[in-house]
Scaffold this active site. Structure first.
Site, PDB file in Angstrom:
ATOM      1  N   CYS A  94      44.146  53.376  66.738  1.00  0.00           N
ATOM      2  CA  CYS A  94      44.711  52.061  67.873  1.00  0.00           C
ATOM      3  C   CYS A  94      44.022  52.231  69.249  1.00  0.00           C
ATOM      4  O   CYS A  94      43.202  52.659  69.395  1.00  0.00           O
ATOM      5  CB  CYS A  94      46.257  51.715  67.974  1.00  0.00           C
ATOM      6  N   ARG A 128      46.396  38.004  68.161  1.00  0.00           N
ATOM      7  CA  ARG A 128      47.120  39.654  67.921  1.00  0.00           C
ATOM      8  C   ARG A 128      46.625  39.385  66.143  1.00  0.00           C
ATOM      9  O   ARG A 128      46.657  38.509  66.124  1.00  0.00           O
ATOM     10  CB  ARG A 128      48.656  39.165  67.991  1.00  0.00           C
ATOM     11  N   HIS A 196      47.914  51.447  61.514  1.00  0.00           N
ATOM     12  CA  HIS A 196      48.925  52.511  61.178  1.00  0.00           C
ATOM     13  C   HIS A 196      50.084  52.468  59.751  1.00  0.00           C
ATOM     14  O   HIS A 196      49.263  52.640  59.123  1.00  0.00           O
ATOM     15  CB  HIS A 196      49.943  51.448  62.496  1.00  0.00           C
TER      16      HIS A 196
END
Length: 248
Positions: A94, A128, A196
């Site tokens: 990220c 997002r 993640h």
């Protein structure tokens, strides 16, 4: 045989369980009788480019990323460039991944300069991208086609240059930018991703690929192959399969 890991900015860049990637590498070595040393390098810590076989950098918010960017440029950049030339392995997630490229442009504030270890750039998007993600890739270790699972939560849009290879192709989810069906980067020994979860516990084959490349810096490949004996990965495989069922 010993693996030396540099964990960069463990306090600033550690969201969504990213620390678990370092723990996974440590345990998979430990279970095989391979010694591991982990050094935690924060703001202001210098780097001995000859010492480390693998560098890890996780994700963080824009505020933390700005502080890391300044430290990378002023303290660590030259050593990291040398380390990359010396075939050290990089795993970045990220925010850490974004800083591998040329720059990250947030919605507000100045552009954050990256390390330019890969031909890529990132800009802040208005949507997002969040949810479970599945990608497909060919393992550099076995040559087999495999799935990689994780959880993405980012608004940054990363665009790779034409000569840069993605980590994999998106099967479910958004990936680098939600447009070109690419996710992450896998360029030689440099890996970046938005996954993640954390990434490596549910993807043991990828973890072993990283270990193989990192340990091969100081040892013959045949010796490393012998050391990386197969592990009983029933729980890891179960977690992987469960994640496939939870895909977005």
């Amino acid at each position: 045989m010993k693996l030396r890991i540099a964990y960069l900015y463990p306090d600033l860049l550690n969201i969504y369980g990213d620390r678990g990637n370092v723990l996974t590498l440590f345990r998979r070595c430990q279970w095989r009788g391979i010694a591991v040393e982990i050094d935690y390098l924060d703001l202001g810590s210098s780097i001995d480019a000859d010492r480390y076989d693998l560098y890890f950098m996780g994700g963080g918010q824009d505020t933390q990323q700005a502080r890391v960017c300044e430290d990378l440029q002023q303290v660590k950049k030259e050593s990291l460039l040398v380390a990359a030339q010396n075939q050290a392995v990089f795993l970045t997630v990220c925010g850490g991944y974004q800083l591998l490229g040329h720059y990250y442009k947030p919605h507000e504030g100045p552009e954050l300069r990256g390390l330019s270890l890969i031909d890529a750039h990132t800009v802040a998007g208005h949507k997002r991208h969040i949810g479970n993600i599945v990608i497909e890739r060919t393992s550099a270790l076995t040559g087999n086609l495999e799935t990689v699972v994780g959880f993405e939560n980012h608004s940054g849009l990363t665009y790779l240059g034409k000569a840069v290879s993605p980590l994999g192709q998106v099967k479910t989810g958004s990936g680098n930018n939600g447009e070109d069906a690419t996710e992450g980067v896998a360029q030689g020994n440099i890996y970046g991703t938005y996954l993640h979860g954390s990434l490596l516990p549910k993807n043991p084959a990828l973890a072993d690929e990283l270990l193989f490349k990192a340990l091969s810096r100081g040892h013959a490949q045949e010796q490393v192959k012998s050391a990386l004996i197969p592990l009983e990965d029933a729980l890891e495989s179960m977690a992987h399969q469960r994640a496939l069922l939870l895909k977005a």
